[in-house]
Design an enzyme around this catalytic site. Structure first.
Site, PDB file in Angstrom:
ATOM      1  CE  LYS A 191      -1.373  -4.755   3.141  1.00 60.51           C
ATOM      2  NZ  LYS A 191      -1.621  -5.943   2.735  1.00 60.51           N
ATOM      3  CE1 TYR A 215      -3.689  -3.102   5.435  1.00 62.55           C
ATOM      4  CE2 TYR A 215      -3.475  -0.850   5.108  1.00 62.55           C
ATOM      5  CZ  TYR A 215      -3.699  -2.128   4.755  1.00 62.55           C
ATOM      6  OH  TYR A 215      -3.718  -2.349   3.288  1.00 62.55           O
ATOM      7  CB  SER A 274      -1.082   0.084   1.334  1.00 65.69           C
ATOM      8  OG  SER A 274      -1.247   1.239   1.645  1.00 65.69           O
TER       9      SER A 274
END
Ligand code: NAD
Ligand code: UFG
Length: 332
Positions: free
Chosen positions: A155, A151, A125
């Site tokens: 990644k 989150y 992302s």
């Protein structure tokens, strides 16, 4: 052509990518625990392309089941979409995110290593860029500094893990795809994103407001230093995003390749509202509220590396995404 294991394949981006993979002749197995998706999406895929992937209901955190899958099947490549993605929830429950996203990926990589599967394409992302002094982000920029939620950290950690794997095994091939903001759905209107819980992202919220399930959209700030004061993002049609994955397979080579998948164009929240209104023919109720913690004013991709090396660029616009969203909404 090759047999691909698609983790998270019943999810939003995975299901759209499977259609493009089938269109390009690949054979597909899907692994998903159905935490955030339904098996019925496979019927819709079959309706669209006339082919159905083999489905395995497996949780990546269940190493024994995963290991059996790799023992009994020969894959040429893994496309790794499976993961939890609710930014807000990750702040409340960080361990759930590290366990599922990082722990699940460790299990996956262990099985790949054990059974000699050396190729992986990973859904990363733009969040890994953290806070940057400029809005246009390219792949040479530093990552991992100023990420505002667990989150995003997962990644970044997974990206680092993949780089370490490539350093330890000269046959390992990984492509890290850094998605900007995926929107829209297949033009058939048969599949799309329709979360059951309260979504955090702009487009699913707009969809719920338009269906009357949420009273109004909260516009998180109209006082940013952007042309109309609202936040600016790079929205990419999910069908373009899916095609980017097919292009990535063709470019794979030993080591790590990293690409932004975005359009290169910023669109503001107010412009998104207007585009939705013109596709739906209805006013979208909204109110201006304060800024959301952790949001940046403006982010968009520098997509030139993907264009140069993958021969891929976006072809669809925000208007196309809104039109396709309307077909999906009308089919629900
Ligand atoms: P999604 O929730 O629709 O799909 C993810 C799928 O993974 C779901 O079907 C879920 O059930 C499955 N899953 C989750 N944990 C699992 C586990 N432990 N074992 C097996 N299956 C599991 O999400 P999406 O929007 O399709 O996103 C796909 C990937 O792209 C995710 O990794 C996400 O973080 C990443 N991504 C998404 C966006 C976005 O805005 N949608 C942006 C950047 C990156
Ligand atoms: N926004 C609103 N109201 C809402 C939701 C969003 O005004 O109810 C605004 C945000 O402030 C932002 C824009 O709409 O300006 C887009 O917000 P999203 O939550 O849809 O997307 P973000 O760019 O904030 O986050 C996305 C992904 C994350 C990822 C991040 C960075 O959802 O997973 O991009 O790449 F981490």
């Amino acid at each position: 052509m090759g047999r691909i294991l698609v983790t998270g394949g019943t999810g939003y981006i995975g299901s759209h990518t499977i259609i493009e993979l089938f269109n390009n002749g690949y054979e597909i197995d899907v692994l998903d625990n159905l935490f955030n998706s339904k098996e019925t999406v496979l019927d819709k895929i079959e309706k669209i392309v006339g082919k159905r992937p083999i489905f395995h209901k497996i949780d990546l955190c269940d190493y024994d089941k995963l290991e059996k899958l790799f023992k009994n099947n020969q894959y040429d490549l893994v496309m790794h979409f499976a993961g939890l993605k609710a930014v807000g929830e990750s702040v409340e429950k960080p361990l759930k995110y590290y366990e599922n996203n990082v722990g699940g990926t460790v299990n996956l990589l262990k099985c790949m290593q054990k059974y000699g599967v050396n190729k992986i394409i990973f859904s990363s992302s733009a969040t890994v860029y953290g806070e940057q002094p400029i809005a246009k982000l390219d792949e040479t920029m530093q990552t991992g500094v100023g990420i505002t939620n667990p989150y995003g950290e997962t990644k970044h950690v997974i990206e680092e893990m993949l780089k370490d794997m490539a350093d330890s095994n000269s046959e390992f091939e990984a492509v890290i795809l850094r998605y900007f903001n995926p929107v829209g759905n297949h033009p058939s209107g048969l599949i799309g994103e329709d979360p059951n819980d309260i979504p955090n992202n702009l487009m699913p919220i707009i969809m719920k407001v338009s269906r009357g399930e949420i009273k109004e959209l909260s516009v998180y700030g109209d006082d940013y230093p952007t042309p109309d004061g609202s936040g600016v993002r790079d929205y990419i049609h999910v069908v373009d995003l899916a095609k980017g994955h097919v292009a990535a397979i063709k470019a794979m080579e030993p080591g790590i390749l990293i690409y932004n998948l975005g359009s290169g164009k910023g669109t503001s929240v107010f412009e998104m509202i207007k585009a939705f209104e013109s596709a739906s023919g209805k006013k979208l109720p909204y109110k201006i509220t304060g800024r959301r913690a952790g949001d940046l004013p403006e982010i968009y991709a520098d997509p030139r590396k993907a264009e140069k090396e993958l021969g891929w660029k976006t072809e669809l616009t925000v208007e196309d995404a809104m039109r396709d969203t309307m077909s999906y909404l009308n089919s629900l």
